[in-house]
Design a protein around this motif. Sequence first.
Motif, mmCIF file in Angstrom:
data_model
loop_
_atom_site.group_PDB
_atom_site.id
_atom_site.type_symbol
_atom_site.label_atom_id
_atom_site.label_comp_id
_atom_site.label_asym_id
_atom_site.label_seq_id
_atom_site.Cartn_x
_atom_site.Cartn_y
_atom_site.Cartn_z
ATOM 1 N N VAL A 69 -9.798 -1.041 -9.332
ATOM 2 C CA VAL A 69 -9.369 -2.275 -9.997
ATOM 3 C C VAL A 69 -9.585 -2.120 -11.498
ATOM 4 N N VAL A 70 -8.558 -2.391 -12.256
ATOM 5 C CA VAL A 70 -8.606 -2.167 -13.704
ATOM 6 C C VAL A 70 -9.806 -2.868 -14.337
ATOM 7 N N ASP A 71 -10.465 -2.167 -15.241
ATOM 8 C CA ASP A 71 -11.590 -2.712 -15.999
ATOM 9 C C ASP A 71 -11.183 -2.675 -17.473
ATOM 10 N N PRO A 72 -10.643 -3.773 -18.007
ATOM 11 C CA PRO A 72 -10.115 -3.755 -19.377
ATOM 12 C C PRO A 72 -11.130 -3.325 -20.427
ATOM 13 N N VAL A 73 -12.345 -3.861 -20.353
ATOM 14 C CA VAL A 73 -13.354 -3.540 -21.365
ATOM 15 C C VAL A 73 -13.729 -2.067 -21.309
ATOM 16 N N ARG A 74 -13.933 -1.570 -20.133
ATOM 17 C CA ARG A 74 -14.287 -0.149 -19.996
ATOM 18 C C ARG A 74 -13.163 0.750 -20.499
ATOM 19 N N ALA A 75 -11.920 0.352 -20.238
ATOM 20 C CA ALA A 75 -10.786 1.147 -20.707
ATOM 21 C C ALA A 75 -10.752 1.238 -22.220
ATOM 22 N N HIS A 112 1.138 9.360 -20.394
ATOM 23 C CA HIS A 112 0.309 9.785 -19.263
ATOM 24 C C HIS A 112 -1.175 9.700 -19.596
ATOM 25 N N GLN A 113 -1.522 9.766 -20.881
ATOM 26 C CA GLN A 113 -2.923 9.629 -21.279
ATOM 27 C C GLN A 113 -3.364 8.167 -21.247
ATOM 28 N N ILE A 114 -2.467 7.271 -21.623
ATOM 29 C CA ILE A 114 -2.759 5.831 -21.498
ATOM 30 C C ILE A 114 -2.973 5.495 -20.022
ATOM 31 N N ALA A 115 -2.089 6.007 -19.177
ATOM 32 C CA ALA A 115 -2.189 5.751 -17.738
ATOM 33 C C ALA A 115 -3.481 6.327 -17.176
ATOM 34 N N ALA A 116 -3.805 7.556 -17.557
ATOM 35 C CA ALA A 116 -5.017 8.209 -17.047
ATOM 36 C C ALA A 116 -6.271 7.455 -17.471
ATOM 37 N N GLN A 117 -6.272 6.929 -18.695
ATOM 38 C CA GLN A 117 -7.420 6.174 -19.181
ATOM 39 C C GLN A 117 -7.641 4.907 -18.357
ATOM 40 N N ILE A 118 -6.567 4.204 -18.054
ATOM 41 C CA ILE A 118 -6.666 2.980 -17.252
ATOM 42 C C ILE A 118 -7.179 3.300 -15.849
ATOM 43 N N SER A 162 0.837 -1.200 0.000
ATOM 44 C CA SER A 162 0.000 0.000 0.000
ATOM 45 C C SER A 162 0.867 1.244 0.000
ATOM 46 N N GLY A 163 0.280 2.338 -0.448
ATOM 47 C CA GLY A 163 0.986 3.612 -0.444
ATOM 48 C C GLY A 163 0.318 4.595 -1.378
ATOM 49 N N ASP A 164 0.582 5.861 -1.166
ATOM 50 C CA ASP A 164 -0.013 6.894 -2.016
ATOM 51 C C ASP A 164 0.444 6.782 -3.461
ATOM 52 N N PHE A 165 1.550 6.088 -3.698
ATOM 53 C CA PHE A 165 2.067 5.956 -5.057
ATOM 54 C C PHE A 165 1.289 4.949 -5.899
ATOM 55 N N VAL A 166 0.488 4.097 -5.261
ATOM 56 C CA VAL A 166 -0.272 3.072 -5.997
ATOM 57 C C VAL A 166 -1.284 3.757 -6.914
ATOM 58 N N ASP A 167 -1.288 3.377 -8.182
ATOM 59 C CA ASP A 167 -2.168 3.999 -9.165
ATOM 60 C C ASP A 167 -3.423 3.196 -9.450
ATOM 61 N N VAL A 168 -3.283 1.883 -9.493
ATOM 62 C CA VAL A 168 -4.402 1.031 -9.867
ATOM 63 C C VAL A 168 -4.108 -0.372 -9.349
ATOM 64 N N SER A 214 0.118 -8.878 -11.381
ATOM 65 C CA SER A 214 -0.884 -7.836 -11.576
ATOM 66 C C SER A 214 -0.384 -6.816 -12.600
ATOM 67 N N ALA A 215 0.909 -6.491 -12.523
ATOM 68 C CA ALA A 215 1.482 -5.505 -13.445
ATOM 69 C C ALA A 215 1.307 -5.908 -14.915
ATOM 70 N N PRO A 216 1.616 -7.159 -15.314
ATOM 71 C CA PRO A 216 1.440 -7.515 -16.723
ATOM 72 C C PRO A 216 -0.017 -7.513 -17.169
ATOM 73 N N TYR A 217 -0.945 -7.734 -16.254
ATOM 74 C CA TYR A 217 -2.366 -7.629 -16.577
ATOM 75 C C TYR A 217 -2.665 -6.210 -17.068
ATOM 76 N N VAL A 218 -2.110 -5.235 -16.355
ATOM 77 C CA VAL A 218 -2.285 -3.830 -16.746
ATOM 78 C C VAL A 218 -1.465 -3.504 -17.992
ATOM 79 N N ALA A 219 -0.264 -4.083 -18.088
ATOM 80 C CA ALA A 219 0.564 -3.857 -19.277
ATOM 81 C C ALA A 219 -0.139 -4.358 -20.536
ATOM 82 N N GLY A 220 -0.893 -5.466 -20.406
ATOM 83 C CA GLY A 220 -1.657 -5.964 -21.539
ATOM 84 C C GLY A 220 -2.738 -4.992 -21.965
ATOM 85 N N VAL A 221 -3.427 -4.403 -20.989
ATOM 86 C CA VAL A 221 -4.446 -3.391 -21.292
ATOM 87 C C VAL A 221 -3.793 -2.180 -21.943
#
Length: 397
Positions: free
Chosen positions: A318-324, A293-299, A241-247, A272-279
């Motif tokens: 929690v990342v939502d691939p379809v919504r992204a 930063h726009q890819i990151a903001a969208q996720i 945990s930490g304030d640096f966590v994005d998703v 978990s990271a590669p799940y997001v990298a795939g998105v």
Amino acid sequence: MALTAVGLPVAWAPPAAADMGQCTFPAKPYEGRPWSLKRVLLEELWKNTEGKGVKVAVIDTGVDDDHPQLKGAVDTKLGKNFLPKNPKKDEYGNVPERGAENGTDDTVGHGTKVAGIIAARPADNTGFVGIAPEATIIPIRQNDAAGNGDTGTLAASINYAVEVGADVINISQDTAEPLKPNSALERAVNAALAAGVVVVASAGNDGLGGNVKETYPASYEGVIAVASSDRNNERAPFSQSGDFVDVAAPGVDMISTVPKGGHCADNGTSFSAPYVAGVAALLVAEHPEWKPHQIAAQIMQTAERSVPGHDRHVGWGVVDPVRALTEDDEPIDEPVAREGLDKGEPPTPAKLHFGETTQERNERLGTYVVVGGGVLVSVIAGGSLVYRDWRRRHVAG
């Protein structure tokens, strides 16, 4: 702690959750569809793209390109090995093999699992598949079971990934010690972002007991720092945990490819990271003009949230691939709070009536009409009877 000439050690963080049993290579294929994919409408996710043409650098323990689901996914020409020529011994006193120069040896299995979650091709004997099954993996071997990787080789690996045209970089590792500002690792991350490369990193597995700390490179500005979630979309107990966590993304009982074939389950933010990298790879394929930063903001903006904004456990949710991939009409520069109760207008106080209301008056008048009509009928009927009796008496007389 100051950086040394060879840099600080980096850890690929073995899982800190339930015992998954020993995984041997090769392993049996996983026949079903893993839970982390059941929650995604894959046909909807891949409606426009499956990540074709996007290069994802996996900086890890190597990627086994002999696995049937990775044979067509790994670019063996662009891969590279950054392990030292004379690696140190592991905990058992063995000297690890350095492996192929193109990074396609993986004696640990960690990097092969990471690569599978990103880009494993479909296969008839399993329901497992990568999030971006047409993306290309660039295998970069930078660490091993003995921990021969450090921040120096990690920085060099990032620079190399940018040099060979990676669109996304996945780093499922973190440092064991904090880094000083303007370190070689930070400079490499900043250079990658400036070159238009999306950088995704695991948050770390030291969160058991509520431990909060910053990890690197996940804590660097611009890096998508990924925590682990469970089947209930809550933070996995081990997830940092930490304030640096994005998703957050699924990180418990994660099925993926292992060296020499088959699949194993594992836990950790490493998966978990590669799940997001795939998105991210799918978004890059869909919107090649978008900046990192726009890819990151969208996720982050499209993640499933339990609070209106950001928290230190799962970031923006929690990342939502379809919504992204479907709520992507326009690029955004940063996520904003978008859920929760809006502040409503205060209710209008009811007016006090010291007499009767209009409704009450209408009801009263209606009652009068009904009752009055009944009385009038009674009077008329009674009068008729009196007249009849009077007439009878006088006629008879």
